[in-house]
Scaffold this motif. Structure first.
Motif, PDB file in Angstrom:
ATOM      1  N   ASP A 105     -18.077 -42.758  10.749  1.00  0.00           N
ATOM      2  CA  ASP A 105     -17.107 -42.518   9.687  1.00  0.00           C
ATOM      3  C   ASP A 105     -17.340 -41.190   8.984  1.00  0.00           C
ATOM      4  O   ASP A 105     -16.404 -40.439   8.706  1.00  0.00           O
ATOM      5  CB  ASP A 105     -17.166 -43.648   8.653  1.00  0.00           C
ATOM      6  N   LEU A 106     -18.607 -40.870   8.685  1.00  0.00           N
ATOM      7  CA  LEU A 106     -18.886 -39.615   7.988  1.00  0.00           C
ATOM      8  C   LEU A 106     -18.551 -38.413   8.860  1.00  0.00           C
ATOM      9  O   LEU A 106     -18.067 -37.392   8.373  1.00  0.00           O
ATOM     10  CB  LEU A 106     -20.367 -39.572   7.569  1.00  0.00           C
TER      11      LEU A 106
ATOM     12  N   ARG B  57     -16.232 -38.331  11.181  1.00  0.00           N
ATOM     13  CA  ARG B  57     -14.772 -38.209  11.230  1.00  0.00           C
ATOM     14  C   ARG B  57     -14.241 -37.590   9.947  1.00  0.00           C
ATOM     15  O   ARG B  57     -13.330 -36.760   9.964  1.00  0.00           O
ATOM     16  CB  ARG B  57     -14.146 -39.596  11.429  1.00  0.00           C
ATOM     17  N   LEU B  58     -14.816 -37.994   8.824  1.00  0.00           N
ATOM     18  CA  LEU B  58     -14.416 -37.410   7.551  1.00  0.00           C
ATOM     19  C   LEU B  58     -14.702 -35.912   7.528  1.00  0.00           C
ATOM     20  O   LEU B  58     -13.906 -35.115   7.036  1.00  0.00           O
ATOM     21  CB  LEU B  58     -15.156 -38.099   6.408  1.00  0.00           C
ATOM     22  N   GLN B  59     -15.836 -35.525   8.108  1.00  0.00           N
ATOM     23  CA  GLN B  59     -16.171 -34.108   8.173  1.00  0.00           C
ATOM     24  C   GLN B  59     -15.145 -33.342   9.011  1.00  0.00           C
ATOM     25  O   GLN B  59     -14.801 -32.206   8.711  1.00  0.00           O
ATOM     26  CB  GLN B  59     -17.570 -33.928   8.763  1.00  0.00           C
TER      27      GLN B  59
ATOM     28  N   ILE C 116     -13.617 -36.715  -2.121  1.00  0.00           N
ATOM     29  CA  ILE C 116     -14.028 -37.667  -1.080  1.00  0.00           C
ATOM     30  C   ILE C 116     -12.975 -38.758  -0.924  1.00  0.00           C
ATOM     31  O   ILE C 116     -12.622 -39.154   0.193  1.00  0.00           O
ATOM     32  CB  ILE C 116     -15.407 -38.272  -1.411  1.00  0.00           C
ATOM     33  N   ILE C 117     -12.433 -39.234  -2.045  1.00  0.00           N
ATOM     34  CA  ILE C 117     -11.383 -40.249  -1.993  1.00  0.00           C
ATOM     35  C   ILE C 117     -10.147 -39.701  -1.278  1.00  0.00           C
ATOM     36  O   ILE C 117      -9.567 -40.361  -0.403  1.00  0.00           O
ATOM     37  CB  ILE C 117     -11.018 -40.711  -3.418  1.00  0.00           C
TER      38      ILE C 117
ATOM     39  N   THR D  83     -10.910 -39.359   2.432  1.00  0.00           N
ATOM     40  CA  THR D  83     -11.060 -40.669   3.050  1.00  0.00           C
ATOM     41  C   THR D  83      -9.698 -41.307   3.302  1.00  0.00           C
ATOM     42  O   THR D  83      -9.452 -41.895   4.368  1.00  0.00           O
ATOM     43  CB  THR D  83     -11.917 -41.593   2.166  1.00  0.00           C
TER      44      THR D  83
ATOM     45  N   LYS E   7      -8.167 -39.591   6.204  1.00  0.00           N
ATOM     46  CA  LYS E   7      -8.817 -40.062   7.435  1.00  0.00           C
ATOM     47  C   LYS E   7      -8.228 -41.400   7.892  1.00  0.00           C
ATOM     48  O   LYS E   7      -7.946 -41.613   9.076  1.00  0.00           O
ATOM     49  CB  LYS E   7     -10.316 -40.192   7.196  1.00  0.00           C
ATOM     50  N   SER E   8      -8.030 -42.330   6.940  1.00  0.00           N
ATOM     51  CA  SER E   8      -7.491 -43.642   7.300  1.00  0.00           C
ATOM     52  C   SER E   8      -6.070 -43.530   7.838  1.00  0.00           C
ATOM     53  O   SER E   8      -5.680 -44.266   8.748  1.00  0.00           O
ATOM     54  CB  SER E   8      -7.531 -44.574   6.093  1.00  0.00           C
TER      55      SER E   8
END
Length: 313
Positions: A20-21, A23-25, A290-291, A294, A297-298
């Motif tokens: 997950d991290l 992918r967020l990156q 970050i929110i 995120t 990303k979703s």
């Protein structure tokens, strides 16, 4: 260089083995065109706190005053002043997807241009291959700087930055020993033997000579083409000419970033916060971005590639 489309960046076959991290990156790293914005954020305090105020005191913020000059339809110039005690958010955002790319929080009085240069140097050092994906850099005239312009030019990024008038009393300057003169906002003129000042039409960018091409309007029946190298003045002569429709279209993308600021103030309550201190301000802004990333990303994982900045599908 070209903008890589979002759907090719986040193909599930390429990302299925990432955590997950990671992918967020990837969301953070692969945003294409960038826009810089400096945002005032007031401290909850109104002044520096006393030494015995404890951990809730304010010891980092300071005062800043910024003047904005606008022109009325009748040509009258009006200066508006904004003064605040607190901090400044230096935010580098993607102008297409309205997503954060990098940011820094400083005292209110810190220089916008210097902080921008630090952020760009950081991106170049850590994500040099990602910088190559950035085609344009958008900013208001507060970021009009020779040093910043030269940095962007060296990195192959076209600057779309509003320009300040740094000429003292001059309306135009002569291009070499020719009949061509130009104004600080990029308009180019031909001075005829009769003394007539004829505005030339932009004919495009000449990549082979790194210059702008100008010619006469068809009504003059003159097919001569004049080339002005960008190095004549990098602030005035850019790859996307200042007096072109494309430049105006790109510059309007700055309004997208105002929506980013609006979300920070409205949705994350930074207009009415109770934050004191630089460390706490950085922490809350980190959480905010970050929110946002995120949620983006979703959406991408659900196959949604449009409206990444919106909080609803």
């Amino acid at each position: 260089m070209k903008i890589i489309t979002q759907i090719s960046l986040f193909d599930d076959t390429q990302n299925e083995n990432l955590g997950d991290l990671e992918r967020l990156q990837k969301v953070f790293e692969n945003l294409p065109d960038e826009k810089l914005n400096g945002k005032a954020i007031q401290s909850y305090a109104r002044r520096i706190s006393e030494k015995n105020s404890g951990n809730r005191g304010e010891r980092d913020a300071n005062w800043c005053q910024k003047n904005y000059t606008t022109t009325k339809p009748d040509g009258e110039k009006v200066v508006k002043t904004k003064k605040w005690f607190g901090f400044r958010l230096h935010l580098l955002s993607d102008a297409t997807y309205e997503m954060p790319v990098d940011f820094e929080v400083t005292k209110a009085s810190n220089s916008e241009v210097k902080e921008t240069e630090k952020m760009l140097d950081n991106i170049k050092e850590k994500y040099s291959e990602k910088l190559e994906q950035c085609r344009y850099f958008l900013a208001d005239k507060g970021y009009d700087s020779t040093e910043l312009t030269e940095w962007l030019t060296t990195e192959g990024v076209s600057q779309v930055i509003d320009i300040r008038n740094m000429w003292q009393g001059e309306e135009t300057k002569q291009f070499k020993n020719t009949n061509i003169v130009y104004a600080y906002k990029g308009k180019v003129y031909y001075i005829a033997d009769s003394g007539e000042k004829i505005e030339l039409i932009y004919k495009g960018y000449d990549k082979s000579r790194d210059s702008q091409r100008y010619g006469f309007h068809p009504k003059y029946h003159d097919k001569r083409i004049f080339r002005i190298p960008l190095r004549t003045d990098l602030r005035i002569f850019t790859k996307v000419a200042r007096n072109s429709k494309k430049w105006k279209r790109l510059y309007k993308k700055r309004t997208n970033i105002e929506r980013v600021n609006g979300r920070i103030d409205r949705d994350f309550q930074f207009e009415k916060h109770t934050i004191r201190g630089l460390k706490k301000m950085k922490m809350f802004l980190n959480i905010t971005f970050i929110i946002q990333l995120t949620l983006a990303k979703s959406k991408i994982e659900s196959g949604i590639t449009n409206g990444l900045a919106r909080y609803i599908a």
